[in-house]
Enzyme design. Structure first.
Site, PDB file in Angstrom:
ATOM      1  N   THR A  44       0.860  -1.177   0.000  1.00  0.00           N
ATOM      2  CA  THR A  44       0.000   0.000   0.000  1.00  0.00           C
ATOM      3  C   THR A  44       0.903   1.236   0.000  1.00  0.00           C
ATOM      4  OG1 THR A  44      -0.130   0.363   2.397  1.00  0.00           O
ATOM      5  CG2 THR A  44      -1.596  -1.313   1.460  1.00  0.00           C
ATOM      6  N   CYS A  45       0.293   2.426   0.046  1.00  0.00           N
ATOM      7  CA  CYS A  45       1.107   3.643   0.067  1.00  0.00           C
ATOM      8  C   CYS A  45       1.909   3.762   1.354  1.00  0.00           C
ATOM      9  CB  CYS A  45       0.217   4.872  -0.120  1.00  0.00           C
ATOM     10  SG  CYS A  45      -1.070   5.046   1.136  1.00  0.00           S
ATOM     11  N   ARG A  49       2.885   0.933   3.373  1.00  0.00           N
ATOM     12  CA  ARG A  49       3.644  -0.259   3.790  1.00  0.00           C
ATOM     13  C   ARG A  49       3.821  -1.228   2.625  1.00  0.00           C
ATOM     14  NH1 ARG A  49       2.021  -2.148   8.409  1.00  0.00           N
ATOM     15  NH2 ARG A  49       0.701  -0.350   8.863  1.00  0.00           N
ATOM     16  N   HIS A  70       1.393  -9.498  14.410  1.00  0.00           N
ATOM     17  CA  HIS A  70       1.571  -8.306  13.569  1.00  0.00           C
ATOM     18  C   HIS A  70       0.524  -8.271  12.457  1.00  0.00           C
ATOM     19  CE1 HIS A  70       3.544  -5.029  11.471  1.00  0.00           C
ATOM     20  NE2 HIS A  70       3.497  -5.748  10.362  1.00  0.00           N
ATOM     21  N   SER A 115      -1.734   1.248  11.683  1.00  0.00           N
ATOM     22  CA  SER A 115      -1.919   2.238  10.622  1.00  0.00           C
ATOM     23  C   SER A 115      -1.558   3.640  11.089  1.00  0.00           C
ATOM     24  CB  SER A 115      -3.374   2.237  10.141  1.00  0.00           C
ATOM     25  OG  SER A 115      -3.708   1.000   9.558  1.00  0.00           O
ATOM     26  N   GLY A 159     -11.481  25.139  -2.444  1.00  0.00           N
ATOM     27  CA  GLY A 159     -10.141  24.585  -2.457  1.00  0.00           C
ATOM     28  C   GLY A 159     -10.151  23.270  -3.205  1.00  0.00           C
ATOM     29  N   GLU A 172      -5.578  18.152  -0.815  1.00  0.00           N
ATOM     30  CA  GLU A 172      -5.797  16.800  -0.301  1.00  0.00           C
ATOM     31  C   GLU A 172      -6.934  16.753   0.717  1.00  0.00           C
ATOM     32  OE1 GLU A 172      -3.320  13.314   2.102  1.00  0.00           O
ATOM     33  OE2 GLU A 172      -2.263  15.014   1.211  1.00  0.00           O
ATOM     34  N   THR A 173      -6.985  17.749   1.623  1.00  0.00           N
ATOM     35  CA  THR A 173      -8.024  17.739   2.654  1.00  0.00           C
ATOM     36  C   THR A 173      -9.407  17.873   2.030  1.00  0.00           C
ATOM     37  OG1 THR A 173      -6.524  18.689   4.291  1.00  0.00           O
ATOM     38  CG2 THR A 173      -8.882  18.883   4.723  1.00  0.00           C
TER      39      THR A 173
END
Length: 422
Positions: free
Chosen positions: A49-50, A52, A97, A107, A187, A190-191
């Site tokens: 994933t982004c 891990r 884990h 996370s 805007g 990202e938010t």
């Protein structure tokens, strides 16, 4: 063979390093085939994933180094570069884990739900690439069951812990039916992108994105069925908006009290919910003085986030306890399976010795040997053959002063003997 988990994540490596070791969906099948093809690797699955990249394997004793070498070769990196930011877990720690990852305890956002779906995708990819055998198959299925229990019995995923989600959560307290609400987002960073996604998932279908450039606004609004406007068009868009959420990098406020007052008159004073996430602020503080406006700032959201983070931490502690039970249950089932495999192997060994002695005895009878003598030889040979390997092992244990093995042998071989059972 040993269960091994090896990887890097957002805590151990920068985004630049994580990008270099990530596997795209197009790469995954071939990469799994390569990994599974290594002589030291019996089973393998890859989660990428982004935040891990993790490899779960059933491997032999030097599996960690083999996997690091392979990962470096595949991505064109030196193993030393990976060692600095890699972690690994064995056996129970590896299972623990994986379960913590599945429920979002490992996370960046505690308890986030997306990782479970990503893990299920990784499991499916490993199955399709024939990377799973009995050990990993059972571990993943057990992990999914534990994750479901954690989600059901704790509040690990119920409270928002991001600014974007907290803003939408506050809006839901005012608007019971999002399906009838219209939202104006100011805007296109990202938010705001996260806010738009959360609003869409919550049921908002009438979405307008205002940005300095219309093109950027269209990129965000288009996939969600919304419309794009420029900042100059905000006064008209404001008249239609029930929800306004703003997050820009503008140095001065974009919404002033006068603009909002004029919009309220045209709305016949239907209330507007506003959240100003920007620093410095996009909405003049005086707007909050208007009776038909509910204005919240990023500080108000931080209070919500902190409170929800505390609630989620309590749930996280409960989740840790459930995971410990899950690890114990997995370990118990694994021991039982291991005992069953040992019993099957031992019985198969004894059966082969019996068949050998039987064939020899039948051949002797066919030659006309005395039946009584044949039976005596059969009993003598079979006893010697059955006892040879255990006798050699007991002598070696005694020589090495392995009292644990000797005690176990006494329990297994003598406690169940005919003399003991009388």
């Amino acid at each position: 063979m040993t269960l091994l988990a090896l990887g890097i994540n957002h805590r151990t490596a920068t985004v630049e390093v994580r990008e270099q070791v990530a596997f795209s969906p197009a790469q995954l099948a071939a990469a799994l085939g390569e990994l599974r093809g290594l002589p030291e690797i019996k089973e393998a699955a890859v989660l990428s994933t982004c935040n891990r990249t993790e490899l779960y394997c059933i491997a032999d004793a030097n599996g960690e180094q083999v996997i690091l070498d392979w990962l470096g070769r595949y991505h064109g990196l030196q193993p030393e570069e990976l060692i600095r930011c890699a972690y690994h877990y064995l056996e129970n720690d590896a299972a623990r884990h994986l379960m913590r990852v599945a429920v979002g305890l490992d996370s960046m956002v505690l308890g986030e739900p997306q990782i479970l779906g990503q893990l299920k995708d990784a499991y499916q990819s490993a199955r399709e690439a024939k990377g799973l055998g009995g050990e990993l198959e059972r571990l993943f299925q057990h992990t999914f069951a534990v994750a479901k229990q954690v989600r059901t019995e704790t509040g690990i995923g119920r409270n928002p812990v991001s600014v974007a989600y907290a803003a939408v959560s506050l809006a839901s307290r005012i608007f019971g039916d999002f399906g009838r609400s219209r939202a104006l987002l100011i805007g296109a960073g990202e938010t705001i992108e996260l806010v738009a996604r959360h609003l869409h998932e919550a049921g908002v279908r009438q979405l307008t994105v205002a940005n300095r450039t219309r093109e950027r606004a269209e990129l965000l609004a288009g996939p969600l069925g919304g419309r794009a406007v420029t900042l100059n068009e905000i006064p008209d868009a404001l008249v239609e908006a029930d929800i306004v959420i703003s997050s820009t990098a503008a140095p001065l406020p974009i919404l002033g009290k006068g603009m909002v007052e004029r919009a309220l008159k045209k709305r016949r004073h239907r209330p507007i919910f506003m959240v100003d996430i920007a620093v410095p602020r996009d909405i003049e503080p005086e707007v909050g003085e208007l009776s038909d406006v509910f204005l919240y700032t990023v500080d108000d959201l931080e209070e919500v986030i902190d409170e929800n983070r505390r609630h989620r931490q309590v749930a996280a502690d409960q989740a840790e306890a459930l995971i410990e039970h899950g690890v114990e249950a997995w370990q118990h089932e694994r021991r039982i399976r291991g005992g069953g495999e040992l019993i099957r192997d031992f019985r198969a060994h004894c059966q082969s010795l019996r068949e050998l002695s039987e064939r020899q005895a039948l051949a002797q009878l066919a030659r006309g040997d005395d039946p009584e003598e044949v039976v005596r030889r059969l009993a003598h040979q079979l006893t010697n053959r059955l006892l040879h390997s255990p006798t050699v092992a007991l002598r070696e244990a005694a020589s090495a002063e392995r009292h644990d093995l000797l005690d176990a042998a006494a329990t297994l071989l003598l406690d169940s003997s005919p003399d003991k059972s009388r």
